[in-house]
Motif scaffolding. Structure first.
Motif, PDB file in Angstrom:
ATOM      1  N   ASP A  43      -1.516  -2.467  -3.856  1.00  0.00           N
ATOM      2  CA  ASP A  43      -0.422  -2.786  -2.931  1.00  0.00           C
ATOM      3  C   ASP A  43      -0.890  -3.710  -1.807  1.00  0.00           C
ATOM      4  O   ASP A  43      -0.171  -4.628  -1.402  1.00  0.00           O
ATOM      5  CB  ASP A  43       0.175  -1.504  -2.339  1.00  0.00           C
ATOM      6  CG  ASP A  43       0.852  -0.639  -3.390  1.00  0.00           C
ATOM      7  OD1 ASP A  43       1.205  -1.157  -4.471  1.00  0.00           O
ATOM      8  OD2 ASP A  43       1.031   0.570  -3.123  1.00  0.00           O
ATOM      9  N   ALA A  44      -2.086  -3.456  -1.295  1.00  0.00           N
ATOM     10  CA  ALA A  44      -2.631  -4.307  -0.234  1.00  0.00           C
ATOM     11  C   ALA A  44      -2.858  -5.725  -0.749  1.00  0.00           C
ATOM     12  O   ALA A  44      -2.526  -6.706  -0.070  1.00  0.00           O
ATOM     13  CB  ALA A  44      -3.940  -3.719   0.300  1.00  0.00           C
ATOM     14  N   ILE A  45      -3.397  -5.855  -1.956  1.00  0.00           N
ATOM     15  CA  ILE A  45      -3.636  -7.178  -2.546  1.00  0.00           C
ATOM     16  C   ILE A  45      -2.314  -7.905  -2.762  1.00  0.00           C
ATOM     17  O   ILE A  45      -2.181  -9.098  -2.455  1.00  0.00           O
ATOM     18  CB  ILE A  45      -4.424  -7.059  -3.871  1.00  0.00           C
ATOM     19  CG1 ILE A  45      -5.824  -6.512  -3.607  1.00  0.00           C
ATOM     20  CG2 ILE A  45      -4.483  -8.398  -4.597  1.00  0.00           C
ATOM     21  CD1 ILE A  45      -6.688  -7.366  -2.697  1.00  0.00           C
ATOM     22  N   ALA A  46      -1.317  -7.208  -3.259  1.00  0.00           N
ATOM     23  CA  ALA A  46       0.000  -7.824  -3.487  1.00  0.00           C
ATOM     24  C   ALA A  46       0.594  -8.315  -2.171  1.00  0.00           C
ATOM     25  O   ALA A  46       1.141  -9.427  -2.104  1.00  0.00           O
ATOM     26  CB  ALA A  46       0.938  -6.824  -4.163  1.00  0.00           C
ATOM     27  N   ALA A  47       0.474  -7.526  -1.118  1.00  0.00           N
ATOM     28  CA  ALA A  47       0.997  -7.926   0.190  1.00  0.00           C
ATOM     29  C   ALA A  47       0.260  -9.156   0.719  1.00  0.00           C
ATOM     30  O   ALA A  47       0.883 -10.085   1.255  1.00  0.00           O
ATOM     31  CB  ALA A  47       0.880  -6.775   1.184  1.00  0.00           C
TER      32      ALA A  47
END
Length: 62
Positions: A43-47
């Motif tokens: 999720d952090a990478i996608a954001a």
């Protein structure tokens, strides 16, 4: 969004190993005490990909 202090830069001022160790331990302690839920790595990478792509499209800063 909470601003997180970054590691002091060597060019800003010389720091001792003890000062760095104290800074790092305090940063870890604050992180462990943070009551907010953790964010999954994916999720952090996608954001971050969204942020980077928006900067790329705008040709500059946010």
């Amino acid at each position: 969004m909470t601003r997180v202090s970054s590691k002091p830069l060597e060019s800003e001022s010389p720091i001792s190993a003890e000062a760095y160790d104290r800074w790092l331990r305090e940063k870890v302690a604050r992180s462990l005490a943070d009551p907010r839920p953790s964010i999954a790595h994916e999720d952090a990478i996608a954001a971050m990909r969204l942020v980077v792509s928006s900067i790329d499209r705008s040709g500059g800063d946010r």
